[in-house]
Design a protein around this motif. Structure first.
Motif, PDB file in Angstrom:
ATOM      1  N   ARG A  45       0.949  -0.901  -0.166  1.00 45.66           N
ATOM      2  CA  ARG A  45       0.209   0.089  -0.600  1.00 45.66           C
ATOM      3  C   ARG A  45       0.215   1.633   0.177  1.00 45.66           C
ATOM      4  NH1 ARG A  45      -2.285   2.554   4.246  1.00 45.66           N
ATOM      5  NH2 ARG A  45      -0.966   2.784   6.188  1.00 45.66           N
ATOM      6  N   ARG A  46      -0.110   2.479  -0.473  1.00 51.71           N
ATOM      7  CA  ARG A  46       0.745   3.544  -0.594  1.00 51.71           C
ATOM      8  C   ARG A  46       1.300   4.046   1.272  1.00 51.71           C
ATOM      9  NH1 ARG A  46       3.017   5.781  -4.739  1.00 51.71           N
ATOM     10  NH2 ARG A  46       3.119   4.965  -6.831  1.00 51.71           N
ATOM     11  N   MET A  47       2.167   5.145   1.217  1.00 53.18           N
ATOM     12  CA  MET A  47       2.219   5.580   2.426  1.00 53.18           C
ATOM     13  C   MET A  47       3.142   6.951   2.319  1.00 53.18           C
ATOM     14  SD  MET A  47       3.306   2.761   5.508  1.00 53.18           S
ATOM     15  CE  MET A  47       2.666   3.795   7.043  1.00 53.18           C
ATOM     16  N   ARG A  48       2.349   7.973   3.470  1.00 59.48           N
ATOM     17  CA  ARG A  48       3.334   8.850   3.408  1.00 59.48           C
ATOM     18  C   ARG A  48       4.238   8.983   4.400  1.00 59.48           C
ATOM     19  NH1 ARG A  48       0.488  14.495   2.559  1.00 59.48           N
ATOM     20  NH2 ARG A  48       2.093  14.710   1.871  1.00 59.48           N
ATOM     21  N   VAL A  49       5.333   8.960   3.972  1.00 58.98           N
ATOM     22  CA  VAL A  49       7.204   8.580   5.267  1.00 58.98           C
ATOM     23  C   VAL A  49       8.041   9.872   5.101  1.00 58.98           C
ATOM     24  CG1 VAL A  49       8.697   6.545   6.045  1.00 58.98           C
ATOM     25  CG2 VAL A  49       6.798   6.011   4.365  1.00 58.98           C
ATOM     26  N   CYS A  50       8.049  10.090   6.262  1.00 59.29           N
ATOM     27  CA  CYS A  50       9.399  10.900   6.231  1.00 59.29           C
ATOM     28  C   CYS A  50      10.493  10.135   5.677  1.00 59.29           C
ATOM     29  CB  CYS A  50       9.307  12.188   7.289  1.00 59.29           C
ATOM     30  SG  CYS A  50       9.837  11.134   8.739  1.00 59.29           S
ATOM     31  N   THR A  51      11.319  11.383   5.313  1.00 60.62           N
ATOM     32  CA  THR A  51      12.838  10.670   4.621  1.00 60.62           C
ATOM     33  C   THR A  51      13.618  10.398   6.217  1.00 60.62           C
ATOM     34  OG1 THR A  51      13.617  13.492   5.108  1.00 60.62           O
ATOM     35  CG2 THR A  51      12.911  12.098   2.679  1.00 60.62           C
ATOM     36  N   ARG A  52      13.220  10.721   7.319  1.00 63.23           N
ATOM     37  CA  ARG A  52      14.212  10.376   8.293  1.00 63.23           C
ATOM     38  C   ARG A  52      13.766   8.632   8.528  1.00 63.23           C
ATOM     39  NH1 ARG A  52      15.237  13.633  13.677  1.00 63.23           N
ATOM     40  NH2 ARG A  52      16.987  13.330  13.363  1.00 63.23           N
ATOM     41  N   CYS A  53      12.489   8.021   8.400  1.00 65.40           N
ATOM     42  CA  CYS A  53      11.695   6.858   8.447  1.00 65.40           C
ATOM     43  C   CYS A  53      12.316   5.993   7.603  1.00 65.40           C
ATOM     44  CB  CYS A  53      10.428   6.735   8.414  1.00 65.40           C
ATOM     45  SG  CYS A  53       9.737   7.359   9.763  1.00 65.40           S
ATOM     46  N   LEU A  54      12.381   6.420   6.362  1.00 61.55           N
ATOM     47  CA  LEU A  54      12.844   6.033   4.924  1.00 61.55           C
ATOM     48  C   LEU A  54      14.648   5.309   4.827  1.00 61.55           C
ATOM     49  CD1 LEU A  54      11.380   8.166   1.796  1.00 61.55           C
ATOM     50  CD2 LEU A  54      10.831   5.292   2.126  1.00 61.55           C
ATOM     51  N   LYS A  55      15.609   6.327   5.591  1.00 62.60           N
ATOM     52  CA  LYS A  55      16.869   6.531   5.740  1.00 62.60           C
ATOM     53  C   LYS A  55      17.182   5.403   7.009  1.00 62.60           C
ATOM     54  CE  LYS A  55      19.826   9.940   5.400  1.00 62.60           C
ATOM     55  NZ  LYS A  55      19.711  11.442   5.461  1.00 62.60           N
ATOM     56  N   GLY A  56      16.397   5.162   7.916  1.00 66.81           N
ATOM     57  CA  GLY A  56      16.449   5.230   8.833  1.00 66.81           C
ATOM     58  C   GLY A  56      16.412   2.996   8.517  1.00 66.81           C
ATOM     59  N   GLY A  57      15.550   2.962   7.863  1.00 66.65           N
ATOM     60  CA  GLY A  57      14.971   1.234   7.330  1.00 66.65           C
ATOM     61  C   GLY A  57      13.738   1.216   8.249  1.00 66.65           C
ATOM     62  N   LYS A  58      13.250   2.111   8.757  1.00 63.52           N
ATOM     63  CA  LYS A  58      11.998   1.720   9.882  1.00 63.52           C
ATOM     64  C   LYS A  58      10.877   0.658   8.789  1.00 63.52           C
ATOM     65  CE  LYS A  58      12.752   5.300  12.901  1.00 63.52           C
ATOM     66  NZ  LYS A  58      12.698   6.960  13.352  1.00 63.52           N
ATOM     67  N   ILE A  59      10.851   0.712   7.707  1.00 59.29           N
ATOM     68  CA  ILE A  59      10.048   0.680   7.009  1.00 59.29           C
ATOM     69  C   ILE A  59       9.916  -0.383   5.643  1.00 59.29           C
ATOM     70  CG2 ILE A  59       7.699   2.831   6.934  1.00 59.29           C
ATOM     71  CD1 ILE A  59       9.497   3.300   3.592  1.00 59.29           C
ATOM     72  N   GLN A  60       9.545  -1.350   5.275  1.00 56.28           N
ATOM     73  CA  GLN A  60      10.157  -2.382   3.998  1.00 56.28           C
ATOM     74  C   GLN A  60       8.951  -1.849   3.083  1.00 56.28           C
ATOM     75  OE1 GLN A  60      11.645  -5.181   4.541  1.00 56.28           O
ATOM     76  NE2 GLN A  60      11.692  -5.313   2.826  1.00 56.28           N
ATOM     77  N   ARG A  61       9.975  -1.266   1.728  1.00 57.07           N
ATOM     78  CA  ARG A  61       9.940  -1.324   0.246  1.00 57.07           C
ATOM     79  C   ARG A  61       9.363  -2.046  -0.268  1.00 57.07           C
ATOM     80  NH1 ARG A  61      12.040   5.000  -1.549  1.00 57.07           N
ATOM     81  NH2 ARG A  61      10.680   4.475  -3.170  1.00 57.07           N
ATOM     82  N   ALA A  62       8.392  -1.772  -1.027  1.00 51.68           N
ATOM     83  CA  ALA A  62       7.346  -3.082  -2.386  1.00 51.68           C
ATOM     84  C   ALA A  62       8.619  -2.126  -3.445  1.00 51.68           C
ATOM     85  CB  ALA A  62       6.206  -2.830  -2.277  1.00 51.68           C
ATOM     86  N   LEU A  63       9.388  -3.842  -3.985  1.00 50.20           N
ATOM     87  CA  LEU A  63       9.233  -3.773  -5.392  1.00 50.20           C
ATOM     88  C   LEU A  63       8.895  -3.366  -6.387  1.00 50.20           C
ATOM     89  CD1 LEU A  63      12.413  -6.202  -4.756  1.00 50.20           C
ATOM     90  CD2 LEU A  63      12.233  -3.550  -4.619  1.00 50.20           C
TER      91      LEU A  63
END
Length: 63
Positions: A45-63
């Protein structure tokens, strides 16, 4: 749409813009939100995530 990270809850902060003559006016600092596809509980699903969470690996991105 709310300007809030769906992972950590980071939102806008408020303060004053200070001019050269020291006149204070209200301003807002907005978080750097990115719309990304995220793998959550086996579903994508789509989420609006801050770049800090993206860089910190707090989420699992879908391919």
């Amino acid at each position: 749409m709310a300007k809030r990270c769906e992972v950590c809850g980071k939102g806008p902060q408020v303060g004053n813009a200070v001019s050269h003559s020291h006149i204070l006016t209200k301003r807002r600092w907005l978080p750097n939100l990115q719309s990304v596809r995220v793998n959550t509980n086996g579903t994508v699903r789509r989420m609006r995530v801050c770049t800090r969470c993206l860089k910190g690996g707090k989420i699992q991105r879908a391919l």
